[in-house]
Motif scaffolding. Sequence first.
Motif, mmCIF file in Angstrom:
data_model
loop_
_atom_site.group_PDB
_atom_site.id
_atom_site.type_symbol
_atom_site.label_atom_id
_atom_site.label_comp_id
_atom_site.label_asym_id
_atom_site.label_seq_id
_atom_site.Cartn_x
_atom_site.Cartn_y
_atom_site.Cartn_z
ATOM 1 N N ILE A 44 0.837 -1.197 0.000
ATOM 2 C CA ILE A 44 0.000 0.000 0.000
ATOM 3 C C ILE A 44 0.872 1.247 0.000
ATOM 4 C CG2 ILE A 44 -1.570 1.390 1.379
ATOM 5 C CD1 ILE A 44 -2.966 -1.033 2.240
ATOM 6 N N SER A 45 1.933 1.232 0.835
ATOM 7 C CA SER A 45 2.703 2.472 0.921
ATOM 8 C C SER A 45 3.717 2.598 -0.210
ATOM 9 C CB SER A 45 3.388 2.576 2.285
ATOM 10 O OG SER A 45 4.016 1.368 2.589
ATOM 11 N N ASN A 46 3.810 1.596 -1.086
ATOM 12 C CA ASN A 46 4.764 1.711 -2.184
ATOM 13 C C ASN A 46 4.155 1.832 -3.578
ATOM 14 O OD1 ASN A 46 7.666 1.682 -1.375
ATOM 15 N ND2 ASN A 46 6.863 0.035 -0.109
ATOM 16 N N SER A 47 2.854 1.543 -3.694
ATOM 17 C CA SER A 47 2.214 1.780 -4.982
ATOM 18 C C SER A 47 0.737 2.031 -4.758
ATOM 19 C CB SER A 47 2.413 0.588 -5.920
ATOM 20 O OG SER A 47 1.513 -0.438 -5.584
ATOM 21 N N GLY A 48 0.148 2.862 -5.606
ATOM 22 C CA GLY A 48 -1.250 3.231 -5.458
ATOM 23 C C GLY A 48 -2.172 2.027 -5.622
ATOM 24 N N TRP A 49 -3.402 2.128 -5.070
ATOM 25 C CA TRP A 49 -4.302 0.976 -5.145
ATOM 26 C C TRP A 49 -4.684 0.652 -6.583
ATOM 27 C CZ3 TRP A 49 -8.837 1.927 -7.529
ATOM 28 C CH2 TRP A 49 -9.290 3.247 -7.525
ATOM 29 N N TRP A 50 -4.620 1.672 -7.468
ATOM 30 C CA TRP A 50 -4.973 1.429 -8.864
ATOM 31 C C TRP A 50 -3.909 0.593 -9.554
ATOM 32 C CZ3 TRP A 50 -4.099 5.881 -6.305
ATOM 33 C CH2 TRP A 50 -2.877 6.518 -6.533
ATOM 34 N N ASN B 167 0.803 11.692 -0.065
ATOM 35 C CA ASN B 167 1.690 10.632 -0.559
ATOM 36 C C ASN B 167 1.243 10.181 -1.953
ATOM 37 O OD1 ASN B 167 2.986 8.252 -1.103
ATOM 38 N ND2 ASN B 167 2.771 7.420 0.958
ATOM 39 N N PRO B 168 2.082 10.359 -2.976
ATOM 40 C CA PRO B 168 1.645 10.032 -4.345
ATOM 41 C C PRO B 168 1.335 8.545 -4.528
ATOM 42 C CG PRO B 168 3.960 10.633 -4.295
ATOM 43 C CD PRO B 168 3.426 10.913 -2.940
ATOM 44 N N ASP B 169 1.759 7.705 -3.595
ATOM 45 C CA ASP B 169 1.437 6.290 -3.732
ATOM 46 C C ASP B 169 0.091 5.952 -3.092
ATOM 47 O OD1 ASP B 169 3.555 5.341 -5.208
ATOM 48 O OD2 ASP B 169 4.873 5.346 -3.456
ATOM 49 N N ILE B 170 -0.536 6.934 -2.447
ATOM 50 C CA ILE B 170 -1.827 6.671 -1.812
ATOM 51 C C ILE B 170 -2.913 7.589 -2.360
ATOM 52 C CG2 ILE B 170 -3.072 6.844 0.379
ATOM 53 C CD1 ILE B 170 -0.482 5.704 1.663
ATOM 54 N N SER B 175 -0.883 11.406 -7.126
ATOM 55 C CA SER B 175 -0.319 10.469 -8.087
ATOM 56 C C SER B 175 -0.403 11.027 -9.505
ATOM 57 C CB SER B 175 -1.060 9.145 -7.977
ATOM 58 O OG SER B 175 -1.277 8.606 -9.228
#
Lengths: 383, 325
Positions: A44-50, B167-170, B175
């Motif tokens: 989760i903290s390293n890539s977006g949920w999409w 946070n761009p990853d959340i 993003s």
Amino acid sequence: MDNIAGQNSGSKLAVNITVLILVLLWLLPTIGLFVSSFRDRDQISNSGWWQAPLAVDLNFRTRVAADNPREENGVFVLEGNVFADPALASSFPEGTGTVSAYGTRAVAPGEFPAGEVSELRSGGTIVVERDGSYRIESAEALDRGPTLYFEARTPPKFTLNNYRTVLFADGMDRAFINTLTVTIPATIIPILIAAFAAYALAWMDFPGRGLLIAAVVGLLVVPLQLALVPLLKLHTEIGIGQSFLGIWLAHTGFGLPLAVYLLRNYMVGLPRDIIESAKVDGATDFQIFVRIILPLSFPALASFAIFQFLWTWNDLLVAKVFLPSGAESQVMTVKIADDLLGSRGGDWGILATAAFVSIAVPLLVFFTMQRYLVRGLLAGSVK
Amino acid sequence: MSPVLQGILTIIIGVGGCVGYFYFSNIILDKVIFPAKGPQAGRNINRANQVRPWLFLFPAMFALGLYLAYPVVGSFWRSLFDRSGANFIGLGNYFDLFAESTFRTAVFNNLLWVLFVPAAATFFGLLVAQLTDRLSWGNIAKSLIFMPMAISFVGASLIWRFVYSPNPDIGIINSIRDSMGMASLDPLQIQFWNNFFLMFILVWIQTGFAMVILSAALRGIPEETIEAAIIDGANPFQVFFKIKVPQIMGTIVVVWTTITILVLKVFDIVYTMTGGNFGTHILPSYMMTYMFRDDGRATAVAFVIMILVLPVMISNIRQARKEMR
């Protein structure tokens, strides 16, 4: 009416696309929460949920074992593979992977691309290849191996761990039961009280009826905030204090105006003939109410019940004020807002899961009972 | 005793008590106080029928009076006293509040909320209602847009953290900024505009409500008026704005006022998203900062909210009385 003038296939396509975009916009945030609740904390903290179905670059660390250095042409050489570290076996069960970058300092775990030779702080050089094999060369004997950091692609990982933590370890189970305990009596009790009053306001003739209806309409908009301080004081004085009994009474009182208003609007619309012929046949008001009005008003009763259920389940304000703040009587909304957001502010997986657990029941009620909800809304506002 | 057991007991006592009260009070009225026999039977029946409405109404009136009517007076009275509740200070609390800059910000923000949220929710609701009207999958679209209605404000706030997070990853917004090469920022810390980001959460929740009611109203418009306009050569926009909207104006007003009232009560979103920091306080959240600390101030803020609601209340009562005639 499909082919009326002024409507052509082009505008129809535009309408379809616009609606599709709006629906997606409205749905997207909720989907994000849902997907995140199944993801691994690191992912989760390293890539977006999409990007959840895609592989993620994650950082790992490994300590190079210095047990069997070789000597080649006067330098000590240490060779091995980062994926062979037993501590990383849970992430790389097959012992293979792809390194995209590596580093020797914790602050810059991906300092050098894979395959590039870099200097070690202790003297000597190091290189980590894409397949994970490393080679350290040093002029002096290596008594302990350096710590290596590397970035590697990891496959998408979905887990139920978040749900396990939230439901069994984090006190959320307790909060769930507390929410149910608050909600059910607070939904059932006002219905009966309101139904009798609504019948009196709809079908019985007495002086001051119009005034009472106006009063109910007026009370409909009284802000809840006004009630908090005086009622909490009253509850403390009569010995209820901050307790479940207090919150049931409070929710009952706050829900009544809408209940009376909704039910009266519905009951007024019931056919006069039935009620009058029952009266002619000698039925008392009590009998008319129990035998005729209540069964006929079922849709309105159901719609109010859904409203009240959603409102008490989702409520934060009343629960914060009328329930004690300890863990044994926290409801889910309070637990999330005051407890989890503070102590687990960075743990997105737990937050998402807790939120999803708290909205699952209302969503279920909503999708199964939508028909009644809509009917109730319409009875309340469209005349 | 465990709360669950206590809950079950309360349901039994509450429901049983209600049924018992209504049943036995009716019997006592008919059999004991005004028995329908003897020389005065006719008069007694009439008298019993005059009393009965009040029997039916009493529990509801009592609860309404105690839990909603009394607090209006009680809160105002309490707001005239200082923190301890012992010293009468007149309007002192109100003067102190207006001297505070946070309070003025809260009032200003609250006015923004009251203007923007109902307007945006009604607009989107009307848009969706009109667009989905003739769509084959319109009902599915409607029920998906209606769905946030079931979600708590706390849940909604968490959901929107996955949009707004710096946070761009959340956060989705960051993003997108990241992929376009822009530095990430925290939308909730941009003064003034952060209010609108918070408001949009409520718009997201309330659009479904507006849509359901407006869509029913649109369906209720007589077809002849629309057909006549089309025959006269009106284009779809003219049909919508000049024929449909004027006919459902009454419903639009109802939707608008209902959402306005709701806006004045919601404190959860600000509380969970920013806690009132970065200039985002509104009156309900501002009140909670005084709750449990200074009852005099808290009730004063609550009464200011009441004053803001007053015009809507008066117009609602007028409307209700007009309908009854």
